[in-house]
Scaffold this active site. Structure first.
Site, short mmCIF file in Angstrom:
data_model
loop_
_atom_site.label_atom_id
_atom_site.label_comp_id
_atom_site.label_asym_id
_atom_site.label_seq_id
_atom_site.Cartn_x
_atom_site.Cartn_y
_atom_site.Cartn_z
N HIS A 187 0.83 -1.20 0.00
CA HIS A 187 0.00 0.00 0.00
C HIS A 187 0.87 1.26 0.00
O HIS A 187 0.46 2.30 -0.52
CB HIS A 187 -0.90 0.05 1.24
CG HIS A 187 -1.96 -1.01 1.28
ND1 HIS A 187 -1.72 -2.29 1.73
CD2 HIS A 187 -3.26 -0.96 0.92
CE1 HIS A 187 -2.83 -2.99 1.65
NE2 HIS A 187 -3.78 -2.22 1.17
N ASP A 256 -4.70 -6.33 -7.60
CA ASP A 256 -4.97 -5.65 -6.35
C ASP A 256 -5.28 -4.19 -6.69
O ASP A 256 -5.12 -3.75 -7.85
CB ASP A 256 -3.77 -5.77 -5.42
CG ASP A 256 -4.14 -5.67 -3.94
OD1 ASP A 256 -5.24 -5.19 -3.64
OD2 ASP A 256 -3.31 -6.05 -3.10
#
Length: 341
Positions: A187, A256
């Site tokens: 992230h 993702d």
């Protein structure tokens, strides 16, 4: 004249309802699906209305709507009347004490979670996590994993896959081909895994091979330098071919979330990178109207192969439903009694 195939794109929205401009955009561009998170999910009636409004906008009653609902700290249905589910590492701990009991508890928990999502109209909670966990693994995985043993991860992961399928909720194994050796949070940064091909095939990749019959899989934003020194798997044609050929996976492959900092470039560029690498769908799970519009312009219609995989996945869905509160309580009793001597 038939409508063009949906775009190979999931979009996200910032609020619990669709604005008129979002409805108009989704009607015009026809993204494959919607990804919703905590910010979008307040209570059952609101969630059902939101999901229905998206499906009406794109003109498909079965348009997929996903969330993150694994259990533990990753469960976006954590407000209002929804029960809280245990993390995967808790089931792994139970498995080390009593494997048969853990498998039973996990199957029941997955049925309850699948029923809960299906009753809302949610297609998937993007689960199970099949990443291994090591002492150096980024905390972004942590308790989301069943542990370091590929065989136990596959054994327990199978219970999640089958339990969800039984209730008509789509399992999505992640983060293929394995996030466990990444020491950085994708992230925030770009993780690089330097393990050899032999090591990866024997460990991190193995649960995904063992469960290659899972209809959908989500691709990691991790560089595997033994295969591609520059690009994360989610934007690497090399890793796409490894997943398809070496791991033998022929299900639906979705990236993702492309907002994660492991990727580079603008959001439209990232959409293009994912699709150019050969993956079926790009996941654009955040953003506002302008972000969604830009992503839609960069996307392209689903390929025939992707449509085939999506249709094949739907045939795997069952229709069994359980009493969510009752089954959830049964699982909690299993844990409460498991370690009583």
């Amino acid at each position: 004249m038939s409508r063009q195939s949906p775009l190979a794109l999931f979009v996200g929205i910032p609020n619990p309802t669709l604005s008129l401009d979002e409805i108009a955009l989704f009607r015009e561009t026809n993204p494959l699906g919607l990804f919703v998170g905590r910010r979008n999910l307040r209570n059952p009636d609101q969630a059902k209305a939101l999901i229905a409004s998206f499906r009406e906008a794109v003109g498909r009653d079965d348009a997929p709507v996903f969330t993150d609902q694994e259990g533990g700290r990753v469960q976006h249905l954590d407000a209002g009347p929804w029960p809280l589910f245990r993390s995967f590492d808790e089931f792994a701990e139970l498995a080390r004490h009593d494997l048969a009991l853990a498998k039973r508890a996990l199957r029941l928990s997955s049925r309850a979670m699948g029923t809960m999502m299906s009753e809302l109209g949610l297609t998937s909670g993007c689960s199970p996590v099949l990443d291994l966990v090591f002492p150096t693994t980024s905390a972004v995985i942590g308790a989301r994993s069943f542990g370091p043993d590929p065989e136990l991860v596959a054994t327990l992961g199978r219970e999640v896959v089958e339990g969800l399928l039984e209730t008509g909720n789509m399992p999505i194994m992640k983060h293929i081909p394995g996030h466990g050796r990444a020491t950085l949070d994708s992230h925030k940064e770009r993780p690089v895994v330097d393990a050899s091909r032999e090591t990866l095939l024997a460990t991190d990749f193995k649960p995904f091979v063992d469960l290659k019959g899972t209809p959908w899989a989500m691709v990691a934003h991790v560089v595997y330098s033994a295969y591609d020194k520059e690009r994360p798997a989610s934007v690497s044609p090399v890793l796409h071919d490894v997943i398809r050929n070496d791991l033998g996976y022929d299900g639906v492959l979705v990236s993702d979330c492309i907002f994660m900092n492991a990727l580079e470039g603008t959001m439209p560029e990232r959409v293009k990178q994912v699709l150019d690498a050969g993956y079926d769908i790009a996941l654009h799970s955040h953003g506002d109207l302008a972000d969604s519009e830009a992503a839609a312009k960069a996307a392209r219609p689903l390929s025939e192969a992707a449509s085939r995989r999506i249709d094949a996945a739907k045939t795997r869905l069952g229709s069994q439903k359980v009493n969510v509160a009752q089954v959830h309580a049964e699982v909690e009793n299993m844990f409460a009694n498991a370690f009583v001597s």
